[in-house]
Design an enzyme around this catalytic site. Structure first.
Site, mmCIF file in Angstrom:
data_model
loop_
_atom_site.group_PDB
_atom_site.id
_atom_site.type_symbol
_atom_site.label_atom_id
_atom_site.label_comp_id
_atom_site.label_asym_id
_atom_site.label_seq_id
_atom_site.Cartn_x
_atom_site.Cartn_y
_atom_site.Cartn_z
ATOM 1 N N CYS A 3 -3.791 8.230 10.365
ATOM 2 C CA CYS A 3 -3.674 7.781 11.368
ATOM 3 C C CYS A 3 -3.546 8.725 12.644
ATOM 4 O O CYS A 3 -2.634 9.472 12.505
ATOM 5 C CB CYS A 3 -2.802 6.504 11.382
ATOM 6 N N ARG A 47 -2.981 10.850 5.068
ATOM 7 C CA ARG A 47 -1.815 11.557 4.915
ATOM 8 C C ARG A 47 -1.231 11.513 3.608
ATOM 9 O O ARG A 47 -0.432 12.593 2.916
ATOM 10 C CB ARG A 47 -0.775 11.150 6.176
ATOM 11 N N LEU A 104 9.102 19.104 6.687
ATOM 12 C CA LEU A 104 10.053 18.749 5.689
ATOM 13 C C LEU A 104 9.673 18.676 4.642
ATOM 14 O O LEU A 104 10.654 18.866 3.356
ATOM 15 C CB LEU A 104 10.596 17.266 6.295
ATOM 16 N N LYS A 145 0.848 -1.308 -0.120
ATOM 17 C CA LYS A 145 -0.036 -0.086 -0.093
ATOM 18 C C LYS A 145 0.796 1.348 0.012
ATOM 19 O O LYS A 145 0.624 2.161 -0.816
ATOM 20 C CB LYS A 145 -0.816 0.029 1.352
ATOM 21 N N ASN A 146 1.910 1.276 1.062
ATOM 22 C CA ASN A 146 2.522 2.294 1.057
ATOM 23 C C ASN A 146 3.265 2.924 -0.220
ATOM 24 O O ASN A 146 3.824 3.889 -0.387
ATOM 25 C CB ASN A 146 3.594 2.387 2.230
ATOM 26 N N VAL A 192 4.134 18.322 8.254
ATOM 27 C CA VAL A 192 4.609 17.998 7.010
ATOM 28 C C VAL A 192 5.679 19.060 6.620
ATOM 29 O O VAL A 192 6.075 19.344 5.389
ATOM 30 C CB VAL A 192 3.595 18.171 5.883
ATOM 31 N N ASP A 197 5.824 0.292 11.590
ATOM 32 C CA ASP A 197 4.570 -0.486 11.306
ATOM 33 C C ASP A 197 4.339 -1.800 11.469
ATOM 34 O O ASP A 197 3.517 -2.285 11.477
ATOM 35 C CB ASP A 197 4.399 -0.304 9.723
#
Ligand code: UD1
Length: 420
Positions: free
Chosen positions: A116, A92, A125, A22-23, A123, A306
């Site tokens: 989450c 996000r 960075l 997913k990521n 944000v 994770d």
């Protein structure tokens, strides 16, 4: 709201196919905004987070075809450079459309993100990286308003600490910037390598992804490509730990031990036997219980955050005392009190959780609080005595494809109870 009902205590036998990450998929999808040609992404997981990003991309003007796990995206023209609050706040990763829109159209207005509830997750960075590439950035009523009239230019960006999202965002934007961008202290996660591979197939020139210094030579335009999403190491690690919690033996198709990095060694130390075969990994538990192991979450190649919640569930019934230190997110122990409802002995002090393993957990109604925490409750339920009800399953639907189907094929007693 849907719930999962699990009757624990049944060992798992059979095969589970690990889906695409997913990521990774979410960032690859954002890359479609960088070209007017089709980007075909194979092995895309069917997840609520993917659907959410598809909605956002569609309103930017991206044509979407999704058949099986093949996703075809084409942004022939960008209809809107605004990403509205309603579509960004829930996830996000939607924020990563900002860089590509800016790089291609010279402007974007994107809502600040949600996601989450695992800490503040700013944000800054991301924005600093884009500003270093020449973007003018303002904040207006919860929106980031960015412009780069003459286009973005290459820059030297030294991240003060490692951020996966900011590294990916900078890479996405830098592909179309004028000149060379050099990122130092970049994140090295496998999903970043996957993104760079896809961008390079589209004609970008990203070098050294997966190392701390990444160089991107900007190009004038990107084209279409075919890319296959890397397997999901979080899903893989979670099902490996399911064997640890419930016993049995699983073949995890598409699993790759190398993607687990330090977590692979930890799972072996905890008493799991992982064997890499040609098309996947065979996992079995040595002995009746796992052994306690201490961990500290770290950026790749360390033990990844994770998997921390799932590992805590595993340690809840391990032999001995395990100390778990979370260094990536400041509020990521919300599963601890839920596991305690099932009889786990966990004390939390700031960033450190101490888990005293008990022989067996007892089923109980529990509440999922975020995506990975939800999976830890499922693992606990699979090993527990009696029935566990995991409430708020929508968290799981964001990140684990067909979870109850995959587990019940392997002998787990798990079913979805439809809510109102
Ligand atoms: C990504 C993953 C998430 C994983 C995390 C860490 C996706 C969609 N999500 O999240 O599953 O848990 O990496 O491996 O890929 N931070 C800042 N400012 C920033 C950016 C980050 O302070 O601009 C902080 C965060 O609050 C956090 C830490 O940096 O404490 C690491 O976050 P980051 O690596 O950016 O995680 P994400 O990309 O959000």
């Amino acid at each position: 709201m849907d719930r999962l009902a699990i009757i624990g205590g049944r060992p798992l036998f059979g095969e589970i196919a690990i889906s695409g990450a997913k990521n990774s998929a979410l960032k690859l999808m954002a890359a479609s905004l960088l070209t007017d040609e089709p980007l075909v992404i194979e092995n895309t997981p069917r997840l609520a987070d993917v659907d959410m990003l598809l909605k956002l991309l569609a309103q930017h003007g991206v044509d979407v075809e999704f058949e099986g796990s093949t996703l075809k995206l084409q942004a022939a023209t960008i209809k809107s450079t605004e990403a509205p609050y309603d579509l960004v706040r829930k996830m996000r990763a939607s924020f990563n459309v900002l860089g590509p829109l800016l790089a291609r159209e010279g402007k974007a207005r994107v809502s600040l993100p949600g996601g989450c509830a695992i800490g503040a997750r700013p944000v800054d960075l991301h924005l600093k990286a884009l500003a270093a590439m020449g973007a003018k950035i303002d904040l207006d009523e919860g929106y980031v308003v960015a412009s780069a009239t003459g286009g973005l230019h290459g820059a030297k960006i030294d991240f003060p600490f490692v951020s996966v999202g900011a590294t990916e965002h900078a890479i996405l934007a830098a592909t179309l910037a004028k000149g060379e961008t050099i990122l130092t202290n970049a994140a090295r996660e496998p999903e970043i390598v996957d993104l760079a591979d896809c961008l390079n197939a589209m004609g970008a020139r990203v070098e050294n992804a997966g190392r701390s210094t990444v160089r991107i030579a900007g190009v004038d335009r990107l084209g279409g490509a075919h890319h296959t999403v890397v397997p999901d190491r979080i899903e893989f690690g979670s099902y490996a730990m399911a064997v640890g919690a419930a016993g049995g033996e699983l073949f995890l198709r598409n699993g790759r031990i190398d993607l687990l990095a330090a977590a692979g060694g930890v799972l072996e130390e905890a008493g799991l036997k992982l064997t890499q075969e040609e098309n996947g990994v065979r996992v079995r538990r040595l002995g009746d219980r796992c052994r306690a192991v201490n961990i500290v979450t770290q950026p790749h190649p360390g033990f990844f955050t994770d998997l921390q919640a799932q590992f805590m569930a595993l340690m809840a019934t391990a032999d001995g005392v395990s100390v778990i230190k979370e260094t990536i997110f400041e509020n990521r122990f919300m599963h601890a009190p839920e596991l305690a409802r099932m009889g786990a002995q966990i004390s939390v002090d700031g960033q450190i959780a101490t888990v005293r393993g008990v022989k067996r957990l007892k089923g109980a109604p529990v509440m999922a609080t975020d995506l990975r925490a939800s999976m830890s409750l499922v693992l606990a339920g699979l090993g527990a005595e009696g029935q566990t009800i995991v409430n708020r399953v929508y968290h799981l639907d964001r990140g684990f494809e067909r979870l109850e189907e995959k587990l019940s094929h392997c002998g787990a007693l798990i079913e979805r109870v439809k809510g109102d």
